[in-house]
Design a protein around this motif. Structure first.
Motif, mmCIF file in Angstrom:
data_model
loop_
_atom_site.group_PDB
_atom_site.id
_atom_site.type_symbol
_atom_site.label_atom_id
_atom_site.label_comp_id
_atom_site.label_asym_id
_atom_site.label_seq_id
_atom_site.Cartn_x
_atom_site.Cartn_y
_atom_site.Cartn_z
ATOM 1 N N UNK A 130 10.140 -1.330 3.331
ATOM 2 C CA UNK A 130 9.338 -1.323 4.555
ATOM 3 C C UNK A 130 7.898 -1.687 4.237
ATOM 4 N N UNK A 131 7.397 -2.686 4.901
ATOM 5 C CA UNK A 131 5.990 -3.077 4.768
ATOM 6 C C UNK A 131 5.275 -2.621 6.039
ATOM 7 N N UNK A 132 4.172 -1.900 5.867
ATOM 8 C CA UNK A 132 3.442 -1.422 7.044
ATOM 9 C C UNK A 132 2.247 -2.314 7.332
ATOM 10 N N UNK A 133 1.730 -2.174 8.523
ATOM 11 C CA UNK A 133 0.541 -2.926 8.901
ATOM 12 C C UNK A 133 -0.679 -2.349 8.165
ATOM 13 N N UNK A 134 -1.718 -3.165 7.953
ATOM 14 C CA UNK A 134 -2.920 -2.669 7.279
ATOM 15 C C UNK A 134 -3.489 -1.441 7.983
ATOM 16 N N UNK A 135 -3.746 -0.417 7.199
ATOM 17 C CA UNK A 135 -4.359 0.790 7.742
ATOM 18 C C UNK A 135 -3.395 1.746 8.404
ATOM 19 N N UNK A 136 -2.143 1.340 8.552
ATOM 20 C CA UNK A 136 -1.177 2.199 9.237
ATOM 21 C C UNK A 136 -0.590 3.222 8.268
ATOM 22 N N UNK A 137 -0.252 4.361 8.820
ATOM 23 C CA UNK A 137 0.406 5.390 8.023
ATOM 24 C C UNK A 137 1.756 5.701 8.648
ATOM 25 N N UNK A 138 2.781 5.530 7.880
ATOM 26 C CA UNK A 138 4.124 5.884 8.342
ATOM 27 C C UNK A 138 4.574 7.086 7.523
ATOM 28 N N UNK A 139 4.804 8.182 8.165
ATOM 29 C CA UNK A 139 5.116 9.412 7.442
ATOM 30 C C UNK A 139 6.561 9.421 6.974
ATOM 31 N N UNK A 140 6.806 10.261 5.977
ATOM 32 C CA UNK A 140 8.174 10.455 5.498
ATOM 33 C C UNK A 140 9.072 10.961 6.625
#
Lengths: 106, 331
Positions: free
Chosen positions: A71-81
């Motif tokens: 999974x690649x996230x957007x810049x600055x985004x936080x995707x939690x566990x």
């Protein structure tokens, strides 16, 4: 004392200036998720579908050979566990089998 | 859901049936010739994870080219004719085309795994209508993957993540819904000859579907490793299969099709083979093994029977289509 203060001030300015470009180039996180039982496209597409719904999603690639989703996230985004775990569960997989193997910023 | 079941499958496979899996080896193949077309790519005639297939009454082949977000049409020999679709959620666009069927008038119906909808096109790929949305209500979907059509031109849909089958008319009006979730343990599936049959008319991720000449509905109940046969009104009639690697058993049923004689062809995903059953569900024959040579598979996800009786198989992991002409002995 004056010399020390001015050195600290200059160091602060230097750090602030050099940090700005780094933030601008932040390409987000690359998160590798190990999912047991991820072997066929019928279910892999389901996992992909759920991961795409996550806030901060940028890109996902499924590697069936190794049973992982990247999974690649957007810049600055936080995707939690927890959010990832919920997506995995919604895709029909066992949540306990998730592993966050890699988490890095470029 | 699958960790325990797949571990169980693997263990039982290794312990008990390593000597039984090669049942077909040394026997005559049930096909006389095989043709292959397609390779990985994005140009016309190439595929990136082809996922579903159907063949119309003239022998034209339609392939859902999942990662290229399009449908491609070929003649009966695999010669490229046309394509339509781009990535998106607009009319005529696809995110992940996952199922196909052609009706008696030549209209093409395409299911979209990600967008939870069915789109209807004419034979040239012109958009006609759409229906469906994500949800559990009648007429809604959660990853529709299998489409078939009955004698009344009704569209039957395997609504995979809702663990059910839905029927619609040709305009997309909802008619019926059958089924609910019921997984069968690997142990019970493996030893199903010792147990009373269970979960009749219930499903565990039904992936594909095929209606025969008598309007009976054959459901590929994928993670229950079986095929269930329902009446046209959705009543359970019988089932066959169970987890395993020998003839008549499955490791995730995927594509399913019925020929004019009522014989049932089932793609067996993890066993990388195609199996043939008679209309009562008795095992007849099989072919295939892992690999990328003609006649070998890397995850068959769908199949179709052509008007000449040829079998068209989507070889998903090899990004190609294989056409098998059956032997006269099998016919």
């Amino acid at each position: 004392m004056k010399v020390k203060m001015s050195s600290l001030f200059l160091a602060f300015i230097f750090i602030a200036l050099t940090a700005l470009p780094l933030n601008a180039e932040d390409s987000g996180e690359k998160i590798t998720i190990k999912v047991e039982g991820l072997y066929c496209p019928f279910c892999a597409y389901g996992l992909e579908k759920q991961l795409k719904k996550l806030d901060g999603y940028k890109k996902v690639e499924i590697n069936l050979k190794h049973g992982v989703a990247e999974l690649q996230t957007q810049p600055g985004a936080t995707v939690t566990d927890e959010a990832i775990q919920q997506a995995v569960e919604d895709a029909g997989f066992d949540s306990a089998s998730i592993k966050r193997l890699q988490k890095e910023s470029k | 859901m699958r960790r325990a079941s797949l571990m169980g499958i693997s263990l039982l496979y290794l312990l008990l049936f390593t000597g039984m899996m090669s049942e077909a080896h040394g026997q005559a193949l049930p096909y006389s010739s095989v043709e292959v077309f397609g390779k990985k790519g994005e140009h016309s005639g190439e595929f990136n994870e082809p996922f579903a297939i159907t063949v119309d009454s003239s022998g034209a082949i339609y392939v859902a080219d999942a990662r290229n977000h399009r449908v491609q049409k070929f003649d009966g020999t695999g010669k490229f004719l046309q394509q339509w679709g781009t990535q998106g959620d607009g009319l005529g666009q696809f995110e992940k085309p996952s199922g196909l069927v052609v009706d008696g008038q030549g209209a093409v119906y395409v299911a979209d795994y990600d967008l939870d909808r069915i789109q209807k096109f004419d034979a040239q790929g012109n958009f006609l209508r759409e229906w469906g949305a994500n949800g559990k209500k009648p007429g809604q979907f959660s990853s529709p993957t299998g489409l078939s059509i009955d004698s009344e031109n009704h569209i039957v849909v395997a609504d995979m993540y809702n663990h059910r089958v839905q029927k619609f008319d040709a305009q997309g009006k909802h008619l019926s819904t059958w089924g609910s979730y019921h997984p069968i343990s690997v142990f019970k599936s493996f030893f199903n000859f010792l147990f009373c049959q269970e979960a009749e008319g219930k499903f565990n991720y039904p992936a594909r579907i095929a209606v025969d000449n008598a309007d009976r509905i054959h459901v590929s109940d994928s993670y229950n490793n079986r095929v269930q046969v329902l009446s046209g009104q959705g009543e359970f009639e019988f089932q066959f299969g169970g987890v395993g690697s020998w003839g008549g058993r499955f490791r995730v049923t995927s594509g399913i099709a019925v020929d004019h004689a009522g014989r049932v062809f089932v793609a067996d995903f993890y066993n990388n083979r195609i199996q043939i059953f008679d209309k009562e569900g008795s095992y007849l024959d099989q072919w295939g093994e892992p690999g990328d040579e003609p006649g070998q598979f890397n995850g068959p996800t769908d199949l179709a029977v052509g008007p000449e009786g040829n079998i068209y198989v989507v070889d998903w992991g090899n990004h190609r289509i294989q056409i098998f002409k059956l032997s006269k002995e099998v016919k």
